[in-house]
Design an enzyme around this catalytic site. Sequence first.
Site, mmCIF file in Angstrom:
data_model
loop_
_atom_site.group_PDB
_atom_site.id
_atom_site.type_symbol
_atom_site.label_atom_id
_atom_site.label_comp_id
_atom_site.label_asym_id
_atom_site.label_seq_id
_atom_site.Cartn_x
_atom_site.Cartn_y
_atom_site.Cartn_z
ATOM 1 N N ARG A 285 0.853 -1.180 0.000
ATOM 2 C CA ARG A 285 0.000 0.000 0.000
ATOM 3 C C ARG A 285 0.890 1.231 0.000
ATOM 4 O O ARG A 285 1.898 1.286 0.722
ATOM 5 C CB ARG A 285 -0.896 0.031 1.256
ATOM 6 C CG ARG A 285 -2.100 -0.889 1.182
ATOM 7 C CD ARG A 285 -3.077 -0.452 0.082
ATOM 8 N NE ARG A 285 -4.226 -1.316 -0.058
ATOM 9 C CZ ARG A 285 -4.291 -2.360 -0.881
ATOM 10 N NH1 ARG A 285 -3.261 -2.670 -1.647
ATOM 11 N NH2 ARG A 285 -5.389 -3.073 -0.964
ATOM 12 N N GLU A 314 -4.809 7.332 -4.840
ATOM 13 C CA GLU A 314 -4.914 6.656 -6.134
ATOM 14 C C GLU A 314 -6.108 7.187 -6.911
ATOM 15 O O GLU A 314 -7.220 7.216 -6.354
ATOM 16 C CB GLU A 314 -5.016 5.149 -5.930
ATOM 17 C CG GLU A 314 -3.722 4.589 -5.350
ATOM 18 C CD GLU A 314 -3.681 3.070 -5.235
ATOM 19 O OE1 GLU A 314 -4.674 2.405 -5.587
ATOM 20 O OE2 GLU A 314 -2.647 2.556 -4.794
ATOM 21 N N HIS A 333 -1.644 0.180 -9.794
ATOM 22 C CA HIS A 333 -2.253 -0.797 -8.880
ATOM 23 C C HIS A 333 -2.724 -2.045 -9.643
ATOM 24 O O HIS A 333 -3.909 -2.372 -9.664
ATOM 25 C CB HIS A 333 -3.417 -0.161 -8.105
ATOM 26 C CG HIS A 333 -3.735 -0.887 -6.831
ATOM 27 N ND1 HIS A 333 -4.202 -0.255 -5.715
ATOM 28 C CD2 HIS A 333 -3.658 -2.208 -6.495
ATOM 29 C CE1 HIS A 333 -4.408 -1.132 -4.745
ATOM 30 N NE2 HIS A 333 -4.082 -2.339 -5.203
HETATM 31 N N1 LIG Z 1 -0.947 -4.370 -5.281
HETATM 32 C C1 LIG Z 1 -1.953 -5.193 -5.255
HETATM 33 O O1 LIG Z 1 -2.761 -5.254 -6.169
HETATM 34 C C2 LIG Z 1 -2.099 -6.098 -4.098
HETATM 35 C C3 LIG Z 1 -1.711 -5.692 -2.861
HETATM 36 N N2 LIG Z 1 -1.855 -6.511 -1.779
HETATM 37 C C4 LIG Z 1 -1.422 -6.007 -0.492
HETATM 38 O O2 LIG Z 1 -0.339 -6.770 -0.032
HETATM 39 C C5 LIG Z 1 -0.328 -6.779 1.381
HETATM 40 C C6 LIG Z 1 -0.082 -8.181 1.890
HETATM 41 O O3 LIG Z 1 -1.097 -9.065 1.460
HETATM 42 P P1 LIG Z 1 -1.116 -10.569 2.001
HETATM 43 O O4 LIG Z 1 0.251 -11.121 1.950
HETATM 44 O O5 LIG Z 1 -2.187 -11.264 1.263
HETATM 45 O O6 LIG Z 1 -1.553 -10.323 3.498
HETATM 46 P P2 LIG Z 1 -1.161 -11.206 4.743
HETATM 47 O O7 LIG Z 1 -2.050 -10.780 5.832
HETATM 48 O O8 LIG Z 1 -1.092 -12.638 4.388
HETATM 49 O O9 LIG Z 1 0.339 -10.724 5.091
HETATM 50 C C7 LIG Z 1 0.628 -9.501 5.693
HETATM 51 C C8 LIG Z 1 1.791 -9.745 6.629
HETATM 52 O O10 LIG Z 1 2.255 -8.481 7.104
HETATM 53 C C9 LIG Z 1 2.677 -8.697 8.426
HETATM 54 N N3 LIG Z 1 2.814 -7.447 9.152
HETATM 55 C C10 LIG Z 1 1.858 -6.767 9.840
HETATM 56 N N4 LIG Z 1 2.416 -5.689 10.400
HETATM 57 C C11 LIG Z 1 3.721 -5.687 10.068
HETATM 58 C C12 LIG Z 1 4.798 -4.828 10.355
HETATM 59 N N5 LIG Z 1 4.654 -3.731 11.105
HETATM 60 N N6 LIG Z 1 6.004 -5.124 9.843
HETATM 61 C C13 LIG Z 1 6.186 -6.220 9.082
HETATM 62 N N7 LIG Z 1 5.181 -7.086 8.789
HETATM 63 C C14 LIG Z 1 3.978 -6.805 9.266
HETATM 64 C C15 LIG Z 1 1.644 -9.627 8.998
HETATM 65 O O11 LIG Z 1 2.138 -10.294 10.141
HETATM 66 C C16 LIG Z 1 1.430 -10.581 7.845
HETATM 67 O O12 LIG Z 1 2.239 -11.719 7.953
HETATM 68 C C17 LIG Z 1 -1.663 -6.165 1.799
HETATM 69 O O13 LIG Z 1 -1.472 -4.814 2.124
HETATM 70 C C18 LIG Z 1 -2.482 -6.212 0.567
HETATM 71 O O14 LIG Z 1 -3.435 -5.230 0.550
HETATM 72 C C19 LIG Z 1 -2.365 -7.775 -1.896
HETATM 73 C C20 LIG Z 1 -2.778 -8.225 -3.115
HETATM 74 C C21 LIG Z 1 -2.708 -7.402 -4.307
HETATM 75 O O1 LIG Z 2 -6.173 -7.262 -2.892
HETATM 76 C C1 LIG Z 2 -5.591 -6.201 -2.650
HETATM 77 O O2 LIG Z 2 -5.240 -5.842 -1.528
HETATM 78 C C2 LIG Z 2 -5.298 -5.289 -3.743
HETATM 79 O O3 LIG Z 2 -4.623 -4.313 -3.529
HETATM 80 C C3 LIG Z 2 -5.926 -5.511 -5.051
HETATM 81 O O4 LIG Z 2 -6.669 -4.367 -5.325
HETATM 82 P P1 LIG Z 2 -7.735 -4.343 -6.514
HETATM 83 O O5 LIG Z 2 -8.776 -5.347 -6.176
HETATM 84 O O6 LIG Z 2 -6.979 -4.708 -7.756
HETATM 85 O O7 LIG Z 2 -8.259 -2.959 -6.534
#
Ligand SMILES: NC(=O)C1=CN([C@@H]2O[C@H](COP(=O)(O)OP(=O)(O)OC[C@H]3O[C@@H](n4cnc5c(N)ncnc54)[C@H](O)[C@@H]3O)[C@@H](O)[C@H]2O)C=CC1
Ligand SMILES: O=C(O)C(=O)COP(=O)(O)O
Length: 597
Positions: A285, A314, A333
């Site tokens: 993010r 965004e 994104h």
């Molecule tokens: N760019 C995009 O389109 C996408 C972005 N994301 C983002 O990626 C991120 C991670 O997603 P997931 O791996 O599925 O979530 P997840 O919940 O599996 O992993 C997040 C991890 O961050 C850790 N965490 C929490 N606070 C922390 C800190 N202060 N320092 C270090 N680690 C910390 C948690 O313990 C957890 O293991 C989310 O913010 C999600 O929104 C996810 C999918 C697509």
């Molecule tokens: O799953 C997430 O956290 C994402 O950031 C994906 O975002 P989107 O559904 O592509 O707008």
Amino acid sequence: MAAASSWYFMVTPTKPSLSWKLSFLSPLTTVNVTRRQNRTAKRFVVFATVFLDPKPTVLVAEKLGEAGLELLKTFANVDCSYNLDHEELCTKISLCDALIVRSGTKVTREVFERSGGRLKVVGRAGVGIDNVDLSAATEHGCLVVNAPTANTIAAAEHGIALLTAMARNIAQADASIKSGKWQRSKYVGVSLVGKTLAVMGFGKVGSEVARRAKGLGMHVIAHDPYAPADRARAIGVDLVSFEEAISTADFISLHMPLTPATSKMFNDESFSQMKKGVRIVNVARGGVIDEEALVRALDSGTVAQAALDVFTEEPPSKDSKLVLHENVTVTPHLGASTTEAQEGVAIEVAEAVVGALKGQLAATAVNAPMLPAEILSELAPFVTLSEKLGRLAVQLVAGGRGVQSVKVTYASARGPDDLDTRLLRAMITKGLIEPISSVFINLVNADFSAKQRGLRITEERILLDGSPENPLEFIQVQIANVESKFSIAMSDSGEIKVEGRVKDGKPHLTKVGSFGVDVSMEGSLILCRQVDQPGMVGSVGSILGEENVNVSFMSVGRIAPRKQAVMTIGVDEEPSKEALRRIREIPAAEEIVFLKL
Ligand SMILES: NC(=O)C1=CN([C@@H]2O[C@H](COP(=O)(O)OP(=O)(O)OC[C@H]3O[C@@H](n4cnc5c(N)ncnc54)[C@H](O)[C@@H]3O)[C@@H](O)[C@H]2O)C=CC1
Ligand SMILES: O=C(O)C(=O)COP(=O)(O)O
């Protein structure tokens, strides 16, 4: 097929407007209106045949995969309205039972407020729920579900794509050649093999990025205060402190959620601790980076390059210094934007939303405790018992106010790890609060509502010997520091006390105060404290019979013959005040109370 029902409205004294907003109906409801004037009464009688559509309405506010839409349509009316502005969303929301969004829609407190209580579930077709006001959702009893698994690989692959593209200047070289240049020496890159990558946030995406980076020959370390070390070890990754991660890495990839704790955690101070020339990838993010500090770090060369998929705002402004920086590679994104991931999240979120609308508890709920289906079905009769005990206990309080301290005791042969009481506590809370307020309580807002009302619920367990086949033997609810309108309900230690068990799958009341009773908790109850004497059952029965109140059962518990007794009468209808007065006037009746279950 829509169900038709005829309704009529009377409007006095002059011409009625026919353009009422029937906001409680779904947009697909048809209303046929005819009007007749009753001249003598100077009233218009409006006959409306309302074809009530029993299906719930789901507003899909951002593009969702076809398979998910199809699934939603089997159960609900689906309104796909993309690109609504905030005001349009707030206006539409009062007609919707569910809302599905991605990251582009801000589901603010105002959205919940303006839903007027109709919105039951918000589905996030993706992982990050930082665009949904979770506190407001919880306060309004609205469940929030997400699709936490289906886009993991897409996001990890995008992270790796940005990492490699950044290292080899792919985006910049592409733009250069398309502008007619051939700049081979300008775009000399850096190699990945043997370099240290720090994965910040070792969750689903982070660990997949780590796995892939190892395949590229990188040395991978990770920082995540909550990640289990054995999961990291299993893929050959060392979990290290924040300082060690950022100060030793050549590349840093961000994968933590945006929370108050992670907001701007990459700032001037943390950039100053990094190796000069570090390269940063962010597919998490935008808000985890202080973007102005990143521009300063890029300008000073502390950060050699950044590859960013996400931004604080965004879309970012067109003149954003960060986006326009020559050492920055950006994508709009796109982390979750693969065909496969979008179909996956659409199905994952649609299943969760439909389940929630059917009243099932979703496994992907973000703001409610989740229990596996088999545990839920085992607990079901105790859930009913819990609500009824709460409901009964609070109605015994004199005045129905001032309930602040409630103790719940669970007697079970199961240890704490085998008995999850969150659902039971929520239902007791529902029972305690709903009869004395206009608030609707569910699993989502129970704890919040209790806290808001200053209601402190403490839980205690009695560990019983014997076989833990049944989840619970009995549940006891005690309300302290109150008076009761039924003196027998007070325990020896001065609290209102009720106790119940499940018998043959049905909730039974087994104790009121220190008095043992045994009645099925169905319909409503009349409790009558009396002097035990012949004819009492007959007298009460005939008063209720005369008042046309159907009695489902009667039972009498007594201390000893001709001493004090408690008669419990189950009734299907609510007796009139007159009937209760007549029972009260029976000479042997000392105290009576009517309780709605
Ligand atoms: N760019 C995009 O389109 C996408 C972005 N994301 C983002 O990626 C991120 C991670 O997603 P997931 O791996 O599925 O979530 P997840 O919940 O599996 O992993 C997040 C991890 O961050 C850790 N965490 C929490 N606070 C922390 C800190 N202060 N320092 C270090 N680690 C910390 C948690 O313990 C957890 O293991 C989310 O913010 C999600 O929104 C996810 C999918 C697509
Ligand atoms: O799953 C997430 O956290 C994402 O950031 C994906 O975002 P989107 O559904 O592509 O707008």
